[in-house]
Scaffold this active site. Sequence first.
Site, PDB file in Angstrom:
ATOM      1  N   ASP A  97      26.725  24.146  12.778  1.00 41.87           N
ATOM      2  CA  ASP A  97      26.620  22.789  13.299  1.00 41.87           C
ATOM      3  C   ASP A  97      25.617  22.039  12.431  1.00 41.87           C
ATOM      4  O   ASP A  97      24.478  22.477  12.279  1.00 41.87           O
ATOM      5  CB  ASP A  97      26.133  22.820  14.753  1.00 41.87           C
ATOM      6  CG  ASP A  97      27.026  22.001  15.672  1.00 41.87           C
ATOM      7  OD1 ASP A  97      27.404  20.891  15.251  1.00 41.87           O
ATOM      8  OD2 ASP A  97      27.343  22.464  16.785  1.00 41.87           O
ATOM      9  N   ASP A 199      28.130  16.891  13.356  1.00 39.96           N
ATOM     10  CA  ASP A 199      27.827  16.262  14.632  1.00 39.96           C
ATOM     11  C   ASP A 199      27.717  14.740  14.490  1.00 39.96           C
ATOM     12  O   ASP A 199      27.053  14.244  13.582  1.00 39.96           O
ATOM     13  CB  ASP A 199      26.500  16.828  15.166  1.00 39.96           C
ATOM     14  CG  ASP A 199      26.121  16.271  16.515  1.00 39.96           C
ATOM     15  OD1 ASP A 199      26.802  16.605  17.506  1.00 39.96           O
ATOM     16  OD2 ASP A 199      25.155  15.489  16.583  1.00 39.96           O
ATOM     17  N   GLU A 255      32.907  15.458  14.141  1.00 35.56           N
ATOM     18  CA  GLU A 255      32.929  14.864  15.469  1.00 35.56           C
ATOM     19  C   GLU A 255      32.878  13.358  15.269  1.00 35.56           C
ATOM     20  O   GLU A 255      31.846  12.801  14.905  1.00 35.56           O
ATOM     21  CB  GLU A 255      31.736  15.328  16.304  1.00 35.56           C
ATOM     22  CG  GLU A 255      31.743  14.745  17.711  1.00 35.56           C
ATOM     23  CD  GLU A 255      30.437  14.930  18.449  1.00 35.56           C
ATOM     24  OE1 GLU A 255      30.475  15.073  19.675  1.00 35.56           O
ATOM     25  OE2 GLU A 255      29.364  14.925  17.804  1.00 35.56           O
ATOM     26  N   ASP A 329      30.261  20.578  25.679  1.00 36.46           N
ATOM     27  CA  ASP A 329      29.946  19.277  26.268  1.00 36.46           C
ATOM     28  C   ASP A 329      30.838  18.923  27.453  1.00 36.46           C
ATOM     29  O   ASP A 329      30.664  17.854  28.053  1.00 36.46           O
ATOM     30  CB  ASP A 329      30.078  18.179  25.207  1.00 36.46           C
ATOM     31  CG  ASP A 329      28.835  18.070  24.338  1.00 36.46           C
ATOM     32  OD1 ASP A 329      27.752  18.446  24.809  1.00 36.46           O
ATOM     33  OD2 ASP A 329      28.955  17.615  23.183  1.00 36.46           O
TER      34      ASP A 329
END
Length: 572
Positions: A97, A199, A255, A329
């Site tokens: 990430d 991200d 994302e 999430d």
Amino acid sequence: MKEAWKEAVVYQLYPLSFMDGNGDGIGDLKGILSRVDYLKELGINMVWLGPVCQSPMIDHGYDVSHYRRIADQFGTMEEMEALIEELHKRGIKLLMDLVINHTSDEHPWFEQSRSSKDNPYRDYYIWREPKEDGSPPNDWQSFSGESAWRFDEQTGEYYFHIFDEKQPDLNWENEKLRSEIYDMVRFWLDKGIDGFRLDAINHLSKDPSFPDAADDRESPRGQKYFKNGPRMHEYLQELNREAFGRYPGIVTIGEAPSVTMEEVNRYTAQDRGEMTMVLMMEMSRLDAKPGDRWGRAEWKLTRLKQIVDKWYKGVFGKGGYATYLSNHDYPRSLPRYGDDGVYRKESAKMLATFLLTAPGTPIIYQGEELGMTNAKFESIDDYRDKKTRSYYHRRVEREGADPMDALTAIHQCSKDSSRTPMQWNDSPNAGFTTGQPWIPVNPNYPDIHAEEAMADPDSIFHYYRKLIRLRKKEPVLAYGDFRLVDEEHEQVFCYTRQLENTKFVTILNFSDEKAEFNLPKDIREGLKDAEYILSNLPEGGAVLGEKPGKEDRAVLNLAPYEAIVWKLKVNA
């Protein structure tokens, strides 16, 4: 064109909750190392590892305070290097990430930046003077719904943050900052990392004029000025030239919320050199209630069909996208789109069939392969998510709501529902830890756990293994054309995938009732010589019969949550 990422099956691993290797109740790298053979057994070939860099953990690692250090709670750099090596030995790539829209306010860069207006790091972040009345520079909101600006008394200016106030946004307009980011990315790629999940990546570029957004009806206000900004593609192409593109085969998954199909293609078209693919986020939000973070709306299968068809027609073959039903999430997919009660196994297998035979690169969230469910804790004290606890106290203490009503909403909507520890066996704490887990284990772990699933050839786990093997064996599932059959049916999702002379038919009953589905002539004719591939029920569960008065149709009677895949012969 054939690409390894198109044929991949990704497994999202949430480090806090996967496996604790030292008994402190927190998942860590040592724990993950102890379970790499489990990942190999499942058959996945790519792992997306949640954030493990040094962080004060205000946002579970998405608030990085040092990009080149491993957080103490997760272990050491030596263990990270060992994990890369052990996964590679088993043919599994590792994606980290990468959080580069913002840092923690405890990052040395920000500590320097806020120290004085003339500090060399000042421009690494976005600072603005107050308006004449002392109010924030503009009316933009963060994702919490509050002002996106925080006043800093030390220098008398505001800094910008679209997430928590302890997560200040980086200033990508600063060339030196960008150079530091690229150098850090190369540091990890030199370690052997195979790519990144990026991200909040489409927020890097902001409108440099920072205008007020009083007429903006979007929530949060102003996001049209801080998403897909004017220099977004320039930044990504530079990032690719300076880092990703220097390492062959690197995979990046962005994302990028609130994007059009045209924008997805600009981000992911391979000749543009930006990202490999973006996350298709719409499927995980099917039951979201507009304007109500803590409400759930009834969702329609026809809407899911529209989403899958839209992304296929708009992006497939032009750009790249990854599909998923839940992640860290969102609450788990099983109780939302299937049944976590009577039909738990059947519906979990049906959802797996959908995820692994539909277009796009599939991402399995840890525990989905076991049919894990949302934890319905009876006390708010068992929840850890700040927004969850704030919602409960607001509803109960300030608004006088019934505590059980508030908890019911939390059971359905809290992020913590998907963050409970992996259920490895029926020993205390589900074998996740020998200590006190950071968040309680789901109480149903004695009945739902990996040890039992791996021993049962008819388990959800082994069904996932079959589907993953099938996807690796059959290129049609990665590259085949997609055709939706009967887009208006409210119970059954039927589609075909075809590549040259290979044609697959997938039929899925998304309901807890029996369903009748009319097969069109081409599929009916093809079934005469079709190869039965798999079903989530014993072979022959679906009953094929004639439809009176319909010579070109045949009716298929499906059991609740039944899934069937056939391989049809296609004439050259």
